[in-house]
Design a protein around this motif. Structure first.
Motif, PDB file in Angstrom:
ATOM      1  N   GLY A 199       0.802  -1.213   0.000  1.00 26.49           N
ATOM      2  CA  GLY A 199       0.000   0.000   0.000  1.00 26.49           C
ATOM      3  C   GLY A 199       0.836   1.264   0.000  1.00 26.49           C
ATOM      4  O   GLY A 199       0.309   2.374  -0.054  1.00 26.49           O
ATOM      5  N   GLU A 200       2.150   1.098   0.029  1.00 22.31           N
ATOM      6  CA  GLU A 200       3.048   2.259  -0.055  1.00 22.31           C
ATOM      7  C   GLU A 200       2.870   2.966  -1.400  1.00 22.31           C
ATOM      8  O   GLU A 200       2.964   4.189  -1.493  1.00 22.31           O
ATOM      9  N   VAL A 201       2.622   2.169  -2.443  1.00 25.59           N
ATOM     10  CA  VAL A 201       2.359   2.697  -3.788  1.00 25.59           C
ATOM     11  C   VAL A 201       0.925   2.366  -4.183  1.00 25.59           C
ATOM     12  O   VAL A 201       0.493   1.214  -4.045  1.00 25.59           O
ATOM     13  N   VAL A 202       0.184   3.367  -4.641  1.00 25.10           N
ATOM     14  CA  VAL A 202      -1.142   3.150  -5.215  1.00 25.10           C
ATOM     15  C   VAL A 202      -1.003   3.135  -6.731  1.00 25.10           C
ATOM     16  O   VAL A 202      -0.520   4.103  -7.335  1.00 25.10           O
ATOM     17  N   ALA A 203      -1.379   2.009  -7.340  1.00 20.69           N
ATOM     18  CA  ALA A 203      -1.279   1.866  -8.792  1.00 20.69           C
ATOM     19  C   ALA A 203      -2.629   2.150  -9.433  1.00 20.69           C
ATOM     20  O   ALA A 203      -3.673   1.799  -8.888  1.00 20.69           O
ATOM     21  N   SER A 204      -2.588   2.779 -10.591  1.00 20.64           N
ATOM     22  CA  SER A 204      -3.815   3.173 -11.289  1.00 20.64           C
ATOM     23  C   SER A 204      -3.754   2.670 -12.729  1.00 20.64           C
ATOM     24  O   SER A 204      -2.705   2.750 -13.373  1.00 20.64           O
ATOM     25  N   PHE A 205      -4.879   2.171 -13.215  1.00 24.50           N
ATOM     26  CA  PHE A 205      -4.979   1.519 -14.531  1.00 24.50           C
ATOM     27  C   PHE A 205      -5.497   2.546 -15.529  1.00 24.50           C
ATOM     28  O   PHE A 205      -6.692   2.872 -15.534  1.00 24.50           O
ATOM     29  N   ALA A 206      -4.614   3.088 -16.352  1.00 21.91           N
ATOM     30  CA  ALA A 206      -4.971   4.182 -17.264  1.00 21.91           C
ATOM     31  C   ALA A 206      -5.215   3.641 -18.670  1.00 21.91           C
ATOM     32  O   ALA A 206      -4.330   3.671 -19.534  1.00 21.91           O
ATOM     33  N   LEU A 207      -6.439   3.158 -18.885  1.00 19.69           N
ATOM     34  CA  LEU A 207      -6.826   2.598 -20.182  1.00 19.69           C
ATOM     35  C   LEU A 207      -7.914   3.439 -20.851  1.00 19.69           C
ATOM     36  O   LEU A 207      -7.773   3.862 -21.996  1.00 19.69           O
ATOM     37  N   THR A 208      -9.005   3.707 -20.129  1.00 18.86           N
ATOM     38  CA  THR A 208     -10.184   4.354 -20.713  1.00 18.86           C
ATOM     39  C   THR A 208      -9.876   5.761 -21.210  1.00 18.86           C
ATOM     40  O   THR A 208      -9.177   6.538 -20.559  1.00 18.86           O
ATOM     41  N   GLU A 209     -10.413   6.089 -22.394  1.00 15.93           N
ATOM     42  CA  GLU A 209     -10.250   7.414 -23.007  1.00 15.93           C
ATOM     43  C   GLU A 209     -11.605   7.879 -23.534  1.00 15.93           C
ATOM     44  O   GLU A 209     -12.521   7.068 -23.708  1.00 15.93           O
ATOM     45  N   PRO A 210     -11.719   9.170 -23.826  1.00 18.03           N
ATOM     46  CA  PRO A 210     -12.893   9.608 -24.588  1.00 18.03           C
ATOM     47  C   PRO A 210     -12.873   8.882 -25.947  1.00 18.03           C
ATOM     48  O   PRO A 210     -11.903   8.989 -26.699  1.00 18.03           O
ATOM     49  N   GLY A 211     -13.883   8.082 -26.214  1.00 19.26           N
ATOM     50  CA  GLY A 211     -13.925   7.361 -27.487  1.00 19.26           C
ATOM     51  C   GLY A 211     -13.326   5.973 -27.440  1.00 19.26           C
ATOM     52  O   GLY A 211     -13.343   5.257 -28.435  1.00 19.26           O
ATOM     53  N   ALA A 212     -12.772   5.569 -26.297  1.00 15.67           N
ATOM     54  CA  ALA A 212     -12.224   4.216 -26.171  1.00 15.67           C
ATOM     55  C   ALA A 212     -12.415   3.764 -24.734  1.00 15.67           C
ATOM     56  O   ALA A 212     -11.581   4.028 -23.875  1.00 15.67           O
ATOM     57  N   GLY A 213     -13.549   3.096 -24.473  1.00 18.73           N
ATOM     58  CA  GLY A 213     -13.847   2.661 -23.121  1.00 18.73           C
ATOM     59  C   GLY A 213     -13.681   1.165 -22.973  1.00 18.73           C
ATOM     60  O   GLY A 213     -12.581   0.658 -22.830  1.00 18.73           O
ATOM     61  N   SER A 214     -14.789   0.439 -23.044  1.00 17.85           N
ATOM     62  CA  SER A 214     -14.759  -0.999 -22.815  1.00 17.85           C
ATOM     63  C   SER A 214     -13.971  -1.746 -23.884  1.00 17.85           C
ATOM     64  O   SER A 214     -13.523  -2.862 -23.659  1.00 17.85           O
ATOM     65  N   ASN A 215     -13.809  -1.140 -25.043  1.00 22.44           N
ATOM     66  CA  ASN A 215     -13.046  -1.775 -26.122  1.00 22.44           C
ATOM     67  C   ASN A 215     -11.762  -0.985 -26.363  1.00 22.44           C
ATOM     68  O   ASN A 215     -11.792   0.100 -26.931  1.00 22.44           O
TER      69      ASN A 215
ATOM     70  N   ILE B 161     -10.325   7.664 -14.531  1.00 21.51           N
ATOM     71  CA  ILE B 161      -9.273   6.775 -14.036  1.00 21.51           C
ATOM     72  C   ILE B 161      -9.353   6.659 -12.509  1.00 21.51           C
ATOM     73  O   ILE B 161      -9.131   7.628 -11.791  1.00 21.51           O
ATOM     74  N   THR B 162      -9.656   5.442 -12.048  1.00 25.44           N
ATOM     75  CA  THR B 162      -9.814   5.189 -10.620  1.00 25.44           C
ATOM     76  C   THR B 162      -8.506   5.416  -9.864  1.00 25.44           C
ATOM     77  O   THR B 162      -7.446   4.973 -10.303  1.00 25.44           O
ATOM     78  N   ASN B 163      -8.615   6.113  -8.743  1.00 22.06           N
ATOM     79  CA  ASN B 163      -7.501   6.428  -7.846  1.00 22.06           C
ATOM     80  C   ASN B 163      -6.486   7.391  -8.447  1.00 22.06           C
ATOM     81  O   ASN B 163      -5.427   7.618  -7.841  1.00 22.06           O
ATOM     82  N   ALA B 164      -6.793   7.991  -9.600  1.00 18.84           N
ATOM     83  CA  ALA B 164      -5.853   8.928 -10.216  1.00 18.84           C
ATOM     84  C   ALA B 164      -5.421  10.053  -9.269  1.00 18.84           C
ATOM     85  O   ALA B 164      -4.238  10.410  -9.228  1.00 18.84           O
ATOM     86  N   PRO B 165      -6.338  10.644  -8.466  1.00 17.57           N
ATOM     87  CA  PRO B 165      -5.920  11.748  -7.599  1.00 17.57           C
ATOM     88  C   PRO B 165      -4.894  11.358  -6.538  1.00 17.57           C
ATOM     89  O   PRO B 165      -4.203  12.228  -5.998  1.00 17.57           O
ATOM     90  N   VAL B 166      -4.793  10.074  -6.224  1.00 17.00           N
ATOM     91  CA  VAL B 166      -3.846   9.639  -5.187  1.00 17.00           C
ATOM     92  C   VAL B 166      -2.818   8.645  -5.726  1.00 17.00           C
ATOM     93  O   VAL B 166      -2.025   8.094  -4.955  1.00 17.00           O
ATOM     94  N   ALA B 167      -2.787   8.438  -7.033  1.00 17.92           N
ATOM     95  CA  ALA B 167      -1.918   7.419  -7.617  1.00 17.92           C
ATOM     96  C   ALA B 167      -0.446   7.809  -7.539  1.00 17.92           C
ATOM     97  O   ALA B 167      -0.081   8.979  -7.690  1.00 17.92           O
ATOM     98  N   ASP B 168       0.386   6.795  -7.302  1.00 18.80           N
ATOM     99  CA  ASP B 168       1.841   6.960  -7.363  1.00 18.80           C
ATOM    100  C   ASP B 168       2.392   6.413  -8.678  1.00 18.80           C
ATOM    101  O   ASP B 168       3.480   6.796  -9.103  1.00 18.80           O
ATOM    102  N   LEU B 169       1.628   5.502  -9.293  1.00 18.73           N
ATOM    103  CA  LEU B 169       2.081   4.842 -10.518  1.00 18.73           C
ATOM    104  C   LEU B 169       0.895   4.640 -11.447  1.00 18.73           C
ATOM    105  O   LEU B 169      -0.143   4.131 -11.030  1.00 18.73           O
ATOM    106  N   PHE B 170       1.063   5.042 -12.693  1.00 19.49           N
ATOM    107  CA  PHE B 170       0.043   4.797 -13.713  1.00 19.49           C
ATOM    108  C   PHE B 170       0.494   3.667 -14.634  1.00 19.49           C
ATOM    109  O   PHE B 170       1.629   3.667 -15.120  1.00 19.49           O
ATOM    110  N   ILE B 171      -0.399   2.698 -14.854  1.00 18.54           N
ATOM    111  CA  ILE B 171      -0.202   1.650 -15.864  1.00 18.54           C
ATOM    112  C   ILE B 171      -0.883   2.180 -17.117  1.00 18.54           C
ATOM    113  O   ILE B 171      -2.117   2.170 -17.207  1.00 18.54           O
ATOM    114  N   VAL B 172      -0.105   2.681 -18.069  1.00 18.84           N
ATOM    115  CA  VAL B 172      -0.629   3.467 -19.188  1.00 18.84           C
ATOM    116  C   VAL B 172      -0.622   2.645 -20.472  1.00 18.84           C
ATOM    117  O   VAL B 172       0.415   2.109 -20.884  1.00 18.84           O
TER     118      VAL B 172
END
Length: 390
Positions: A119-135, A159-170
């Motif tokens: 929990g020292e690092v909060v990771a965030s999954f940066a996939l969804t975009e305007p025009g590219a969500g579930s696919n 992007i979930t947890n973006a305001p507190v994220a330490d690492l983005f998986i982009v």
């Protein structure tokens, strides 16, 4: 195939501690979480000490090492209260952490997985975009090779947890889709990298305390060590695998929320009166409770079966999507009936079923909408039939 590192006896202890934590520490403070739009620090600290930030991370990397069959049992307990609690550590264990577990290099795992699990690092999954969500195939964020570096440009949304994220998986496109693959790669981008900008916290219908925001990448420069798996071609597969596993988890979360809505409904029906008679004595109210109970039981059985099929490797496509589709739709129906059982009281802020009604609506949208799940299930059934006919 994932091997269980936690014995059944040890897991029952973990499950019991989690149930106790949820029902005695978190449930009494649900109104505080809603009012302040945040999970209190002492609850976060308790979750860290219990290992919840790394329950699905392998033990060799500092996690508890729960497999998906154990994961769903835990998720059903976590779904019993404000979904913000699970959201706080959900991406560390789920769609972000599992990308590293399944596709990261040994160096990437050594660098990131232990601080993610603690929990020292909060990771965030940066996939969804305007025009590219579930696919993800509609992805527009680009990563261009520039000497020994990659330069990332694009915008991500919700992007979930973006305001507190330490690492983005982009997730970013390195080339147009071609015969060799979709051309999508995944990068590890620390939140303090120059050019990373996190937008204002989103104002949402529900799930107070679970923070999401837009994230913009402008000329963000990272080295080859940031490329997940050291290959451009891991991205799409990493996304699809992580999302499929995550769908079973979300289905279990929905079952937990539906169980809470059912319990609240039964308790209210047994005590609230109409004309001096407990409303639970009325047959039409009993019918609503019966429909809720049937939905919860069906969902629980389906989640457990989907987890079993994932573990054995028999089905990692149709079952996760079918489970997410059924259980999230079911949770919506159970929550709606819970409001109905409560009558006017169910529409009042401060009543648990009002919160649940708003919170579970999102479950049918993220990690693949119900419509996307229907397409995945239907198309894979047809493809299987066509293969068998050859």
């Amino acid at each position: 195939m994932t091997t269980a590192e936690v014995s059944d006896d040890d897991f029952q202890d973990i499950l019991g501690q989690t149930r106790h934590f949820v029902r005695t520490a978190v449930v009494p403070r649900e109104q505080e979480i809603l009012a302040e739009d945040r999970v209190p620090d002492d609850l976060r600290d308790q979750a860290m000490k219990m290992g919840l930030f790394g329950y699905a991370i392998p033990q060799q990397w500092g996690g508890l090492g729960l497999h998906i069959g154990q994961d769903v049992e835990l998720a059903m307990e976590l779904g019993y209260t404000c979904l913000a609690l699970r959201s706080m550590f959900g991406t560390n264990n789920g769609i972000a952490g599992q990308v590293l577990v399944g596709f990261g290099t040994d160096e990437q795992k050594s660098r990131w997985l232990e601080p993610i699990a603690s929990g020292e690092v909060v990771a965030s999954f940066a996939l969804t975009e305007p025009g590219a969500g579930s696919n993800p195939s509609g992805l527009k964020t680009k990563a261009i090779r520039d000497g020994a570096s990659w330069v990332i440009d694009g915008s991500k949304q919700y992007i979930t947890n973006a305001p507190v994220a330490d690492l983005f998986i982009v997730f970013a496109r390195t080339r147009p889709a071609d015969d060799a693959g979709p051309g999508i790669a995944v990068f590890l981008v620390p939140a303090d990298t120059p050019g990373v900008e996190v937008g204002a916290k989103d104002a949402k219908m529900g799930q107070e305390g679970a923070w999401t925001a837009d994230v913009t990448f402008t000329d963000v420069r990272v080295g080859d060590e940031a490329l997940i798996g050291g290959s451009e071609d891991h991205g799409y597969r990493a996304a699809m695998t992580s999302l499929a596993r995550g769908r079973i988890h979300i289905a279990a979360l929905a079952v937990g929320a539906a169980q809470r809505a059912l319990d609240e409904s039964v308790a209210y029906a047994a005590t609230a009166t109409q004309g001096g008679t407990p409303i639970g004595n009325f047959q039409l109210v009993q019918a609503m409770l019966a429909d809720q109970q049937a939905g919860v039981m069906a969902g629980r059985a389906m989640v457990r079966d989907a987890a079993r099929l994932w573990l054995t490797g028999e089905d990692r496509r149709i079952a996760p999507s079918a489970a997410k589709l059924f259980c999230t739709e079911m949770a919506g129906e159970v929550a709606d009936l819970a409001v109905q059982v409560h009558g006017g009281a169910g529409y009042m802020r401060g009543v648990p079923v009002e919160r649940i009604y708003r919170e579970v609506r999102l479950l049918r949208l993220y990690e693949g909408t119900s419509e996307i799940q229907r397409l995945i299930v239907g198309s894979n059934l047809v493809k299987a039939a066509q293969r068998d006919a050859r």
